[in-house]
Scaffold this motif. Structure first.
Motif, mmCIF file in Angstrom:
data_model
loop_
_atom_site.group_PDB
_atom_site.id
_atom_site.type_symbol
_atom_site.label_atom_id
_atom_site.label_comp_id
_atom_site.label_asym_id
_atom_site.label_seq_id
_atom_site.Cartn_x
_atom_site.Cartn_y
_atom_site.Cartn_z
ATOM 1 N N GLY A 14 0.811 -1.222 0.000
ATOM 2 C CA GLY A 14 0.000 0.000 0.000
ATOM 3 C C GLY A 14 0.840 1.266 0.000
ATOM 4 O O GLY A 14 0.313 2.359 0.215
ATOM 5 N N LYS A 15 2.148 1.140 -0.271
ATOM 6 C CA LYS A 15 3.056 2.295 -0.209
ATOM 7 C C LYS A 15 2.634 3.443 -1.130
ATOM 8 O O LYS A 15 2.600 4.578 -0.696
ATOM 9 C CB LYS A 15 4.488 1.899 -0.611
ATOM 10 C CG LYS A 15 5.175 0.932 0.311
ATOM 11 C CD LYS A 15 6.655 0.816 -0.041
ATOM 12 C CE LYS A 15 6.917 0.385 -1.473
ATOM 13 N NZ LYS A 15 6.504 -0.986 -1.812
ATOM 14 N N SER A 16 2.313 3.118 -2.401
ATOM 15 C CA SER A 16 2.026 4.191 -3.358
ATOM 16 C C SER A 16 0.801 4.988 -2.960
ATOM 17 O O SER A 16 0.826 6.222 -2.947
ATOM 18 C CB SER A 16 1.797 3.621 -4.760
ATOM 19 O OG SER A 16 2.900 2.862 -5.134
ATOM 20 N N THR A 17 -0.273 4.269 -2.634
ATOM 21 C CA THR A 17 -1.510 4.935 -2.241
ATOM 22 C C THR A 17 -1.253 5.856 -1.055
ATOM 23 O O THR A 17 -1.620 7.041 -1.063
ATOM 24 C CB THR A 17 -2.557 3.879 -1.834
ATOM 25 O OG1 THR A 17 -2.597 2.891 -2.854
ATOM 26 C CG2 THR A 17 -3.920 4.492 -1.640
ATOM 27 N N ILE A 18 -0.595 5.297 -0.052
ATOM 28 C CA ILE A 18 -0.357 6.041 1.175
ATOM 29 C C ILE A 18 0.614 7.199 0.966
ATOM 30 O O ILE A 18 0.377 8.313 1.436
ATOM 31 C CB ILE A 18 0.193 5.070 2.258
ATOM 32 C CG1 ILE A 18 -0.982 4.317 2.858
ATOM 33 C CG2 ILE A 18 1.005 5.756 3.315
ATOM 34 C CD1 ILE A 18 -2.057 5.226 3.419
#
Ligand code: DC
Length: 219
Positions: A14-18
């Motif tokens: 979920g790195k990109s979204t966050i």
């Protein structure tokens, strides 16, 4: 030097979204370093450069003009490669290209340059450990492998999930076990397991960490 918020972790955590949410919230620039490795992989793929040709790959990495634009648009030497770099064969190639020390050196220097005059939220695998060991905030974002596959799979039909799970496991293994800057949690990074959490909840937790670090005056 701008302030740096480093977000590292495996694919699908979920790195990109966050990272994008946090950057929007704080008015920082979002930088997806994985896209840079992907751009080199695409160029290598198109020029039929084998993943073992470290010298040629280094040349590609040093001469590439990679543009990271709003809304995750990516350009390579002026061409829009936003979709091309997300193809499964490029994902696999990116993980191999990222294992080469000379390629990493070239891209790390571009990454440091990007934060020279701006505050950034930078996501990747080695941001807190290697690129910015003095980053103001470091988060290591993790999730169970099955959840990471589910997030990556999105709307794909079930029978694609097994293939995706195999590909993700292979990339993970390579990213964690390579000699050069393997994926690892920096000793001073905050570990966050997002399994079972909504992105809103993850965002809330990270903003709380950011606020605590900033009010401590670190960095
Ligand atoms: O985050 P991603 O899946 O787009 O990254 C693509 C590949 O690049 C992945 O296999 C790991 C590698 N990578 C890396 O080694 N270091 C980074 N800072 C970012 C990505």
């Amino acid at each position: 030097m701008g302030h740096v918020i480093a977000i590292d972790g495996p694919a699908g955590a979920g790195k990109s979204t966050i990272a994008r949410l946090i950057a929007d919230r704080l008015g920082y620039v979002y930088i997806d370093t994985g896209a840079m490795y992907r751009a080199i992989a695409l160029w290598a793929w198109r020029t039929k450069t084998p993943a073992g040709d470290a010298h040629k790959l280094e040349q590609l990495a040093t001469s590439a003009e990679i543009g990271l634009h709003p809304h995750r648009h990516v350009t390579l030497n002026g061409e829009d490669v936003t979709d091309a770099i997300r193809a499964p064969e490029i994902s696999a190639m990116a993980s191999q290209v990222a294992a080469i020390g000379a390629v990493r050196l070239a891209l790390v220097s571009k990454q440091r340059e990007l934060a020279r005059h701006e505050n950034v939220v930078m996501e990747g695998r080695d941001i807190g450990s290697v690129v910015f060991p003095d980053a103001r905030v470091k988060i290591f974002l993790d999730a169970d492998p099955s959840e990471r596959v589910r997030r990556r799979a999105g709307e794909l039909p079930d029978h694609h999930h097994t293939t995706l799970a195999t590909q993700l496991a292979e990339r993970d293994h390579r990213d964690r076990n390579r000699l050069e800057s393997p994926l690892l949690q920096a000793p001073d990074a905050v570990y966050l397991d997002s399994t079972g959490m909504t992105m809103e909840k993850v965002e809330e937790e990270i903003l709380a960490i950011v606020r605590a670090k900033i009010s401590n005056g670190k960095g």
